[in-house]
Write a protein that holds these residues in place. Sequence first.
Motif, PDB file in Angstrom:
ATOM      1  N   GLY A 249      -7.266  12.013  -4.687  1.00  0.00           N
ATOM      2  CA  GLY A 249      -6.007  11.812  -5.380  1.00  0.00           C
ATOM      3  C   GLY A 249      -5.241  13.085  -5.651  1.00  0.00           C
ATOM      4  O   GLY A 249      -4.340  13.103  -6.502  1.00  0.00           O
TER       5      GLY A 249
ATOM      6  N   ALA B 118      -2.898  14.797  -4.016  1.00  0.00           N
ATOM      7  CA  ALA B 118      -1.444  14.769  -3.808  1.00  0.00           C
ATOM      8  C   ALA B 118      -0.750  14.020  -4.942  1.00  0.00           C
ATOM      9  O   ALA B 118       0.291  14.456  -5.431  1.00  0.00           O
ATOM     10  CB  ALA B 118      -1.107  14.140  -2.462  1.00  0.00           C
ATOM     11  N   ALA B 119      -1.321  12.926  -5.383  1.00  0.00           N
ATOM     12  CA  ALA B 119      -0.737  12.164  -6.495  1.00  0.00           C
ATOM     13  C   ALA B 119      -0.776  12.977  -7.782  1.00  0.00           C
ATOM     14  O   ALA B 119       0.182  12.964  -8.563  1.00  0.00           O
ATOM     15  CB  ALA B 119      -1.467  10.841  -6.662  1.00  0.00           C
TER      16      ALA B 119
ATOM     17  N   HIS C 227      -0.615  13.411   5.080  1.00  0.00           N
ATOM     18  CA  HIS C 227      -0.636  11.955   4.993  1.00  0.00           C
ATOM     19  C   HIS C 227       0.558  11.467   4.177  1.00  0.00           C
ATOM     20  O   HIS C 227       1.329  12.252   3.621  1.00  0.00           O
ATOM     21  CB  HIS C 227      -1.972  11.445   4.441  1.00  0.00           C
ATOM     22  CG  HIS C 227      -2.420  12.100   3.182  1.00  0.00           C
ATOM     23  ND1 HIS C 227      -1.866  11.824   1.961  1.00  0.00           N
ATOM     24  CD2 HIS C 227      -3.360  13.039   2.950  1.00  0.00           C
ATOM     25  CE1 HIS C 227      -2.441  12.554   1.032  1.00  0.00           C
ATOM     26  NE2 HIS C 227      -3.363  13.315   1.612  1.00  0.00           N
ATOM     27  N   GLU C 228       0.738  10.168   4.113  1.00  0.00           N
ATOM     28  CA  GLU C 228       1.913   9.561   3.489  1.00  0.00           C
ATOM     29  C   GLU C 228       2.112   9.991   2.036  1.00  0.00           C
ATOM     30  O   GLU C 228       3.237  10.221   1.600  1.00  0.00           O
ATOM     31  CB  GLU C 228       1.822   8.029   3.569  1.00  0.00           C
ATOM     32  CG  GLU C 228       3.080   7.326   3.131  1.00  0.00           C
ATOM     33  CD  GLU C 228       4.305   7.692   3.966  1.00  0.00           C
ATOM     34  OE1 GLU C 228       5.393   7.788   3.369  1.00  0.00           O
ATOM     35  OE2 GLU C 228       4.177   7.884   5.180  1.00  0.00           O
ATOM     36  N   THR C 229       1.032  10.125   1.277  1.00  0.00           N
ATOM     37  CA  THR C 229       1.151  10.537  -0.121  1.00  0.00           C
ATOM     38  C   THR C 229       1.752  11.926  -0.231  1.00  0.00           C
ATOM     39  O   THR C 229       2.568  12.197  -1.110  1.00  0.00           O
ATOM     40  CB  THR C 229      -0.230  10.509  -0.817  1.00  0.00           C
ATOM     41  OG1 THR C 229      -0.842   9.239  -0.586  1.00  0.00           O
ATOM     42  CG2 THR C 229      -0.105  10.722  -2.298  1.00  0.00           C
TER      43      THR C 229
ATOM     44  N   ALA D 132       5.590  12.961  -1.852  1.00  0.00           N
ATOM     45  CA  ALA D 132       5.583  13.689  -3.127  1.00  0.00           C
ATOM     46  C   ALA D 132       6.850  14.521  -3.256  1.00  0.00           C
ATOM     47  O   ALA D 132       7.173  15.300  -2.358  1.00  0.00           O
ATOM     48  CB  ALA D 132       4.347  14.576  -3.217  1.00  0.00           C
TER      49      ALA D 132
END
Length: 85
Positions: free
Chosen positions: A27, A29-30, A49-51, A55
């Motif tokens: 987690g 990147a989140a 990746h998509e996350t 961001a």
Amino acid sequence: MNAADALLENGAKDVYAYISHGVLSGGAAARIAGSRLKELVITDSIQPHETIRGAPNIRTLSIASLIAEAIGRTAAEESVSSLFD
């Protein structure tokens, strides 16, 4: 993120961070997206990746031209280390 918080609490106006290989597993990147970091700059040496792409405070820089120049210099038997002077 703890370092960014500490810097901000001790007078920093903004905190920027730079890394060469943005692994950002789990987690990460989140957590960065929700942090007080103004911006984290990473290279695309690892496919983001998509996350990461979603961001708002993570910016990815392409290293394609650097790799291309290094390959060209190697083929021409020229210095690659001078790319980093």
